[in-house]
Design a protein around this motif. Structure first.
Motif, mmCIF file in Angstrom:
data_model
loop_
_atom_site.group_PDB
_atom_site.id
_atom_site.type_symbol
_atom_site.label_atom_id
_atom_site.label_comp_id
_atom_site.label_asym_id
_atom_site.label_seq_id
_atom_site.Cartn_x
_atom_site.Cartn_y
_atom_site.Cartn_z
ATOM 1 N N ASP A 200 0.879 -1.101 -0.144
ATOM 2 C CA ASP A 200 0.077 0.066 -0.043
ATOM 3 C C ASP A 200 1.070 1.132 0.015
ATOM 4 N N LEU B 128 0.985 9.857 -6.794
ATOM 5 C CA LEU B 128 1.192 9.333 -8.001
ATOM 6 C C LEU B 128 1.141 10.210 -9.065
ATOM 7 N N TYR C 119 1.901 10.595 -13.472
ATOM 8 C CA TYR C 119 2.019 10.238 -14.785
ATOM 9 C C TYR C 119 2.800 11.177 -15.501
ATOM 10 N N ARG D 121 5.045 5.937 -14.707
ATOM 11 C CA ARG D 121 4.328 6.303 -13.461
ATOM 12 C C ARG D 121 5.116 6.321 -12.568
ATOM 13 N N GLN E 70 5.800 7.233 -8.347
ATOM 14 C CA GLN E 70 5.291 7.120 -7.058
ATOM 15 C C GLN E 70 6.199 7.521 -6.126
ATOM 16 N N ALA F 199 -2.404 12.032 -9.877
ATOM 17 C CA ALA F 199 -3.613 11.330 -9.796
ATOM 18 C C ALA F 199 -4.216 11.913 -8.583
ATOM 19 N N SER G 286 -8.050 7.496 -6.823
ATOM 20 C CA SER G 286 -7.936 6.007 -7.428
ATOM 21 C C SER G 286 -9.638 5.706 -7.600
ATOM 22 N N LYS H 232 -10.322 2.844 -10.167
ATOM 23 C CA LYS H 232 -10.209 1.540 -10.403
ATOM 24 C C LYS H 232 -8.730 1.279 -10.222
ATOM 25 N N GLU H 233 -8.250 0.136 -9.595
ATOM 26 C CA GLU H 233 -7.018 -0.248 -9.453
ATOM 27 C C GLU H 233 -6.996 -1.615 -9.417
ATOM 28 N N THR H 234 -6.280 -2.359 -10.462
ATOM 29 C CA THR H 234 -6.494 -3.834 -10.367
ATOM 30 C C THR H 234 -5.201 -4.184 -11.079
ATOM 31 N N THR H 235 -4.859 -5.652 -10.608
ATOM 32 C CA THR H 235 -3.725 -6.451 -11.618
ATOM 33 C C THR H 235 -4.173 -7.270 -12.143
#
Length: 160
Positions: A60, A69, A71, A115, A117, A146, A149, A151-154
């Motif tokens: 996290d 975050l 871009y 990206r 962080q 950003a 968030s 949607k955040e998925t792998t």
């Protein structure tokens, strides 16, 4: 093996492992309606064939104090390519920048999308000014931050 060669059970296994990479083989086998031995053989085959690249823990960033975050689009000097034979030096250098968690070569007017962080805006400013803008091939960067968030998925859509 092309993705079309994956059967329904292989896809179910991949879907389950994307949701929980620490699931036991016993539990995985139950969820995909197999006995444990054939399930384990399928998982091993998916690993060997590269469908499963690796297993990771997703940290996290907020808990780690990395709440910003960004871009960043990067444009490189095309004459740098002529002088040095390629622009891959930038791609190699990115590998050593821990702030960059993803990097893509892009089509269009910008060459790369990063990206990034970092802790906060001050940390981003230091990275942008002291690392990116000092790189000999970089001529322009454009940054967006950003705000939330959504949607955040792998997980890749592998459902049967």
């Amino acid at each position: 093996m092309p993705a079309e060669d994956l059967d329904r059970t292989d896809r179910l296994i991949l879907a389950q492992l994307q949701r929980d990479g620490r699931i036991s083989n016993q539990e995985l086998a139950q969820r995909v309606a197999l006995s444990p031995s054939p399930c384990l053989r399928r998982v091993k085959r998916l690993e060997e064939q590269g469908y499963i690249r690796r297993y990771v823990a997703l940290a996290d960033p907020d808990k780690l104090g990395l709440g910003l975050l960004a871009y960043v689009f990067v444009r490189l000097d095309k004459s740098h390519r002529a002088e040095h034979g390629s622009i891959s030096g930038f791609a190699q250098d990115v590998q050593g920048w821990p702030e960059v968690i993803q990097c893509y070569a892009m089509s269009g007017d910008m060459d790369y999308l990063l990206r990034v962080q970092v802790r906060d805006l001050a940390a981003f400013s230091r990275f942008a000014m002291d690392v990116l803008m000092r790189h000999p091939a970089v001529i322009d960067i454009r940054s967006s931050f950003a705000l939330q968030s959504i949607k955040e998925t792998t997980e890749l859509p592998v459902q049967p």
